[in-house]
Structures are given as structure tokens and as C-alpha cells.
Design an enzyme around this catalytic site. Structure first.
Site, PDB file in Angstrom:
ATOM      1  CB  CYS A  79      -0.905   0.046   1.225  1.00  0.00           C
ATOM      2  SG  CYS A  79      -2.112  -1.280   1.346  1.00  0.00           S
ATOM      3  CG  ASP A  80       3.082   4.866  -1.282  1.00  0.00           C
ATOM      4  OD1 ASP A  80       4.040   4.667  -0.512  1.00  0.00           O
ATOM      5  OD2 ASP A  80       2.843   5.977  -1.788  1.00  0.00           O
ATOM      6  CB  SER A  81      -1.371   7.093   1.358  1.00  0.00           C
ATOM      7  OG  SER A  81      -2.058   5.929   1.761  1.00  0.00           O
TER       8      SER A  81
END
Length: 210
Positions: A79-81
Site C-alpha cells: 500500500c502507498d498513499s
């Protein structure tokens, strides 16, 4: 969708050092093994926010998957934001000066928090991915509030320089979309990805009697 039939129950590996993502999964009854990817995020050059966070999530998951044995039933989640605000893609500010600058610009305005999710199967190599997007409306902070918040250290190492599950929660007026996505992981989105592998969320719930 028929659940995967295997001698080993499905198991999730989280390719992220984020304690917020792990806590979110734990609150949903899902225990995970955490393996930090250690990838160089600066090496990825993608201009649009959705494409960047998805590319980074994919890179993290693949990097971790490459280090693990091909055990049946193991799925690796990356995941990455990033925050899209004012025509710019904003990751972690890292320095107090940059965090202060961002908050002076963001206060009283809104942005879109994008989180890329990438899931890969260690045995088959099958992959699935999707991006979640949530509109975030920021409070009109005073200079003193900005200074105090940045001084806490919390916003320095989180995407967009804010949280909603920590001290920064008081500075977000409202959101449009999934709150978990802002924390860093959308559980409904994860459910959709898991179903493409024939895995259901209840299969990942920890056994309290174990």
C-alpha cells in the site's frame, strides 16, 4: 466466488512499516506478518497521484514477495498513499519547515487522498490492484495550531502531513469516502481484491482459540 481450497489457510503479509495500517487490519480481526520492503520511493517518477501511489504499492509488494518462499495461501499486500492538493502530488513532508508550509496552504481547503493497493500471490504470481480516493476537507487552523501540530512530530512522516486517526483528527472537518483509505488501507477495497483470489475476509480472521 469459491474460496481457495488449500492445506494452509490464507495468510496476509503486509509490505509496509505503517503501524496505522497494521492497527487497522488488527481491529478488523486480521493478523498479518509485516515485512518492510525498503524500496527507494524516490526512484518512481509518475506524475499523476493515482498512478504514483499504485506504482509504489506494486513495487513494495513485489519487492517483499521476491524475498519470501512460495508458500501456498500467502498473499502479499503493498500500500502507498499520497495527497493531491493544489495541483501537486504530496507525499511525506519529512521536515518541519515543509510541514508548516503545507498546512498554511491546506487550512480551510480540501484535497484528495489516494491510496494504492496491490495484492500478489506467492505461488501463482497472480496480481490484483486498485486505487482508493477520499476527499479530505481541512479545518481552518490558526498559526498556533499549525506550529503545535508540526511540533508534535506526527505530520512529518505521513502522506499529506496529516492523520485522521491521531492528533491530526481534530484538524479534519470532514471526508467524502472511506475513512480507512485516509488511514492508509481501505478494508472494502481489500475485500474486493481478495475475492479475485477466491479468498474471503472471514478466512483471514484470527482464531481467538488458537
Amino acid at each position: 466466488m469459491i474460496p481457495v481450497q488449500t492445506d494452509n489457510p490464507p495468510r496476509l503479509v503486509l509490505a509496509s512499516a505503517s503501524p496505522a495500517r497494521r492497527a487497522l487490519l488488527a481491529a478488523a480481526g486480521i493478523d498479518v506478518d509485516v515485512h518492510v520492503s525498503g524500496v527507494d520511493e524516490s526512484a518512481v517518477e509518475v506524475e499523476d497521484a493515482a498512478g504514483l501511489c499504485l506504482a509504489l504499492a506494486r513495487m513494495k509488494a513485489r519487492a517483499v514477495a521476491a524475498t519470501l518462499p512460495a508458500d501456498p495461501g500467502v498473499l502479499v499486500l503493498g500500500c502507498d498513499s499520497v495527497l493531491f492538493f493544489g495541483g501537486q502530488v504530496l507525499g511525506k513532508p519529512h521536515t518541519p519547515a515543509e510541514a508548516v508550509k503545507r498546512w498554511h496552504a491546506m487550512r480551510g481547503r480540501s484535497g484528495v487522498l489516494y491510496t494504492g493497493h496491490h495484492l500478489t500471490d506467492l505461488v501463482s504470481g497472480k496480481q490484483a490492484e486498485e486505487v482508493g480516493a477520499t476527499v479530505v476537507h481541512f479545518a481552518d487552523l490558526t498559526d498556533e495550531e499549525i506550529a503545535a501540530y508540526v511540533g508534535s512530530g506526527e505530520p512529518l512522516h505521513v502522506a499529506g502531513a496529516f492523520t485522521i486517526d491521531g492528533l491530526g483528527g481534530a484538524f479534519v472537518e470532514r471526508i467524502e469516502g472511506d475513512a480507512g483509505n485516509v488511514v492508509g488501507l481501505s478494508l472494502p477495497l481489500l475485500r474486493r481484491l481478495l475475492m479475485t483470489f477466491g479468498v474471503t475476509v472471514p478466512q483471514l480472521w484470527r482464531n481467538e482459540d488458537a
